[in-house]
Write a protein that holds these residues in place. Sequence first.
Motif, PDB file in Angstrom:
ATOM      1  N   LEU A 137       0.826  -1.196   0.000  1.00 31.04           N
ATOM      2  CA  LEU A 137       0.000   0.000   0.000  1.00 31.04           C
ATOM      3  C   LEU A 137       0.868   1.257   0.000  1.00 31.04           C
ATOM      4  O   LEU A 137       0.565   2.254  -0.654  1.00 31.04           O
ATOM      5  N   LYS A 138       1.998   1.170   0.742  1.00 27.84           N
ATOM      6  CA  LYS A 138       2.909   2.317   0.812  1.00 27.84           C
ATOM      7  C   LYS A 138       3.380   2.694  -0.602  1.00 27.84           C
ATOM      8  O   LYS A 138       3.416   3.869  -0.969  1.00 27.84           O
ATOM      9  N   GLU A 180       0.648   4.352  -2.437  1.00 23.31           N
ATOM     10  CA  GLU A 180       0.481   5.710  -1.925  1.00 23.31           C
ATOM     11  C   GLU A 180       1.509   6.652  -2.560  1.00 23.31           C
ATOM     12  O   GLU A 180       1.169   7.745  -3.031  1.00 23.31           O
ATOM     13  N   THR A 199       0.743   7.192  -6.245  1.00 21.99           N
ATOM     14  CA  THR A 199      -0.454   8.017  -6.430  1.00 21.99           C
ATOM     15  C   THR A 199      -0.147   9.487  -6.168  1.00 21.99           C
ATOM     16  O   THR A 199      -0.495  10.357  -6.957  1.00 21.99           O
ATOM     17  N   LEU A 200       0.527   9.736  -5.039  1.00 21.16           N
ATOM     18  CA  LEU A 200       0.834  11.126  -4.704  1.00 21.16           C
ATOM     19  C   LEU A 200       1.761  11.744  -5.746  1.00 21.16           C
ATOM     20  O   LEU A 200       1.731  12.949  -5.984  1.00 21.16           O
ATOM     21  N   GLY A 235      -4.464  11.595  -4.628  1.00 24.60           N
ATOM     22  CA  GLY A 235      -3.892  11.056  -3.403  1.00 24.60           C
ATOM     23  C   GLY A 235      -4.568  11.633  -2.175  1.00 24.60           C
ATOM     24  O   GLY A 235      -4.843  10.931  -1.205  1.00 24.60           O
ATOM     25  N   ALA A 288      -7.813  10.098  -1.618  1.00 23.07           N
ATOM     26  CA  ALA A 288      -7.688   8.732  -1.106  1.00 23.07           C
ATOM     27  C   ALA A 288      -7.270   8.735   0.359  1.00 23.07           C
ATOM     28  O   ALA A 288      -7.144   7.673   0.964  1.00 23.07           O
ATOM     29  N   PHE A 316      -4.359   9.921   1.493  1.00 27.44           N
ATOM     30  CA  PHE A 316      -2.915   9.829   1.685  1.00 27.44           C
ATOM     31  C   PHE A 316      -2.384  11.195   2.088  1.00 27.44           C
ATOM     32  O   PHE A 316      -2.831  12.226   1.588  1.00 27.44           O
ATOM     33  N   SER A 317      -1.401  11.185   2.984  1.00 32.76           N
ATOM     34  CA  SER A 317      -0.869  12.455   3.469  1.00 32.76           C
ATOM     35  C   SER A 317       0.369  12.855   2.675  1.00 32.76           C
ATOM     36  O   SER A 317       1.332  12.102   2.575  1.00 32.76           O
ATOM     37  N   ARG A 318       0.309  14.042   2.097  1.00 29.28           N
ATOM     38  CA  ARG A 318       1.439  14.558   1.328  1.00 29.28           C
ATOM     39  C   ARG A 318       2.633  14.775   2.266  1.00 29.28           C
ATOM     40  O   ARG A 318       3.759  14.410   1.954  1.00 29.28           O
ATOM     41  N   SER A 322       4.322  11.583   3.095  1.00 26.92           N
ATOM     42  CA  SER A 322       5.164  11.009   2.051  1.00 26.92           C
ATOM     43  C   SER A 322       6.460  11.793   1.910  1.00 26.92           C
ATOM     44  O   SER A 322       7.501  11.229   1.577  1.00 26.92           O
TER      45      SER A 322
END
Lengths: 306, 330
Positions: free
Chosen positions: B227-228, B231, B234-235, B242, B245, B247-249, B252
Amino acid sequence: MSELLAIVLTIITASTPLLLAAIGELVVERSGVLNLGVEGMMAIGAVCGFGAALASGSPYLGILAAMAAGAALSLLFAFLTVTLVSNQVATGLALTLLGLGLSGLIGESFVGQPGVKLERLHIPGLSDIPYLGPILFGQDLLVYAALAITAAVAYLLFRSKLGLVIRAVGDSHQSAHALGYGVIPVRYACVVFGGTCAGLAGGYLSLAYTPQWIENMTAGRGWIALALVVFGSWLPWRVALGAYLFGTVMILGFAVQTKGLGIPPQFLSSLPYLVTIIALVVISGNRALTRANTPACLGQPFVPDR
Amino acid sequence: MRLLLEKRSEHSQLMTVISPLIAVALTLVTGGFMFLAMGLNPFEALYVYFLEPLKFFWTFAAEDFWPLEQLAVKAAPLVLIGAGLAVAYSANVWNIGAEGQLTAGAILGAVVPVYFTDWQSPLTLIAMLALGAIGGMLWAAIPAFLKNRFGASEILTSLMLVYVSQLLLDWLVRGPWRDPAGHNFPQTVAFADWQVLPVFGESSLHLGVLLAVIAAAALAFMMARTLKGFEIKTLGVSPRAGRFAGFSRAGSVWFCLLLSGGLAGLAGIAEVMNTVGQLQPKISPGYGFTAIIVAFLGRLNPLGTLIAGLALAISYLGGEAAQVSLGVSA
């Protein structure tokens, strides 16, 4: 007092290459293109300027060669990023690595050779005024050129139709395209202008600042110029102010070093880089300032739709 | 009938395969012209540059000499750093200061030989490697923090820190860490036998080479199967998608900088332990910068960096060969 005068004069020569490179990059970024290759274009400009001056004996031919070399490298960048729409960050990094490597290769035989120095002007009478004379009337030509370019850029960007078009292309390339402006030619022209300025800045290093060729002599100045554009929030006179502030920090470091206060010289040499980081943090942290002036399409690829 | 030309939504399979080959061909042609411009026979020069280092393999393999070792040892830091950078660049986190993180890792890892010179334990090596990775991570944490807290461009801050780290190293080896018995040379004490990574058999292949392969494989797995990895990709492709979804910018940015910084620090300490043998003002021939090319040449795929790392290691060796036999600057 004469010591102070010497420091002021050195500050001006240290600030000029930063200003030249930064003002060029400002125009590039205003058109929406991020060229991270400034360091590489400066290095190429420095080595070509040095070589041409050495071969011809004229520093002015050296300056022309430096500009041409920077322009040539930026043309390659424009072709890759604007025409072939490659990633601007990656291409810019590659351009820096290419420029640094190529300059080392070209300059191999120049190492240790005495260079041709771009002399300071001397206007009889005016340059002889104590203190003010040498500062105002006794600089080399490029110090004045850098300020003139800043003034011209400030005027053209904000007071002319051309500037309006450039900023439109940088802020919304789709709208500019829809209005019939040529996004691609405008970006080409801006990128090549930036490359010419970066080459000139490099030439200034190897012809006026320290008239010799050393590998990696740009020492991160191209990157500092990139930071200066952010520091000046994409406004020409603020960038000029920033360049002179940075020049001051660099030279004061050296000046303190000669006084021998027991501060490690490595710490003083790292000051410009630390100050760059602090300056970036202060300006980037101020959202109001950056949001107003950051070109909205900076770094974004443009593909015209049909 | 009206014919419409529509753009493909994806590149054709054929282009995906042949575009790296086209790139290599273009490189060879450009290189050939460069050698020609320098007044050398381009074919001879390219041969010396790219094939000579490999030729050693055939000539000396019989004599128990294994020059491919050299290749692997040179490629190890490039792969280690390049694989981490490939992940970071996939997320649009532009860490270009790996050279600085390498230096910081080497400095922190060297704390053991400098201050605990006589500490001999199975943990010595582990402590050195761990400190190396932590050094790189700490150095990379600065741009990560400044990016997330103030929005300062990590491109510029991480690069500025390269110069700072090199000046810090310079100060250490000329000042507080200088070997008192070193005849005033700017260097620390030489690392002892137990402060050097184990090698395989009689070769110069050290544990760092294995670590590089493991890191590349593990990161390739992470990017493709976890998943990582999803993520990060995607970002990188669409920060907006992202965000939707969940996900934290900022997360990342932290993850990518700490990961690539830690690997660069590991490469730094391994390089100092087994190739340099002590701290000195210059500990790397620019591996951190070359690794940027490795990451891109490997098409931002950690496994691709294995091949790209080897390819650029050839050019390091080829550069040395060319310096000897052609008199060309590397």
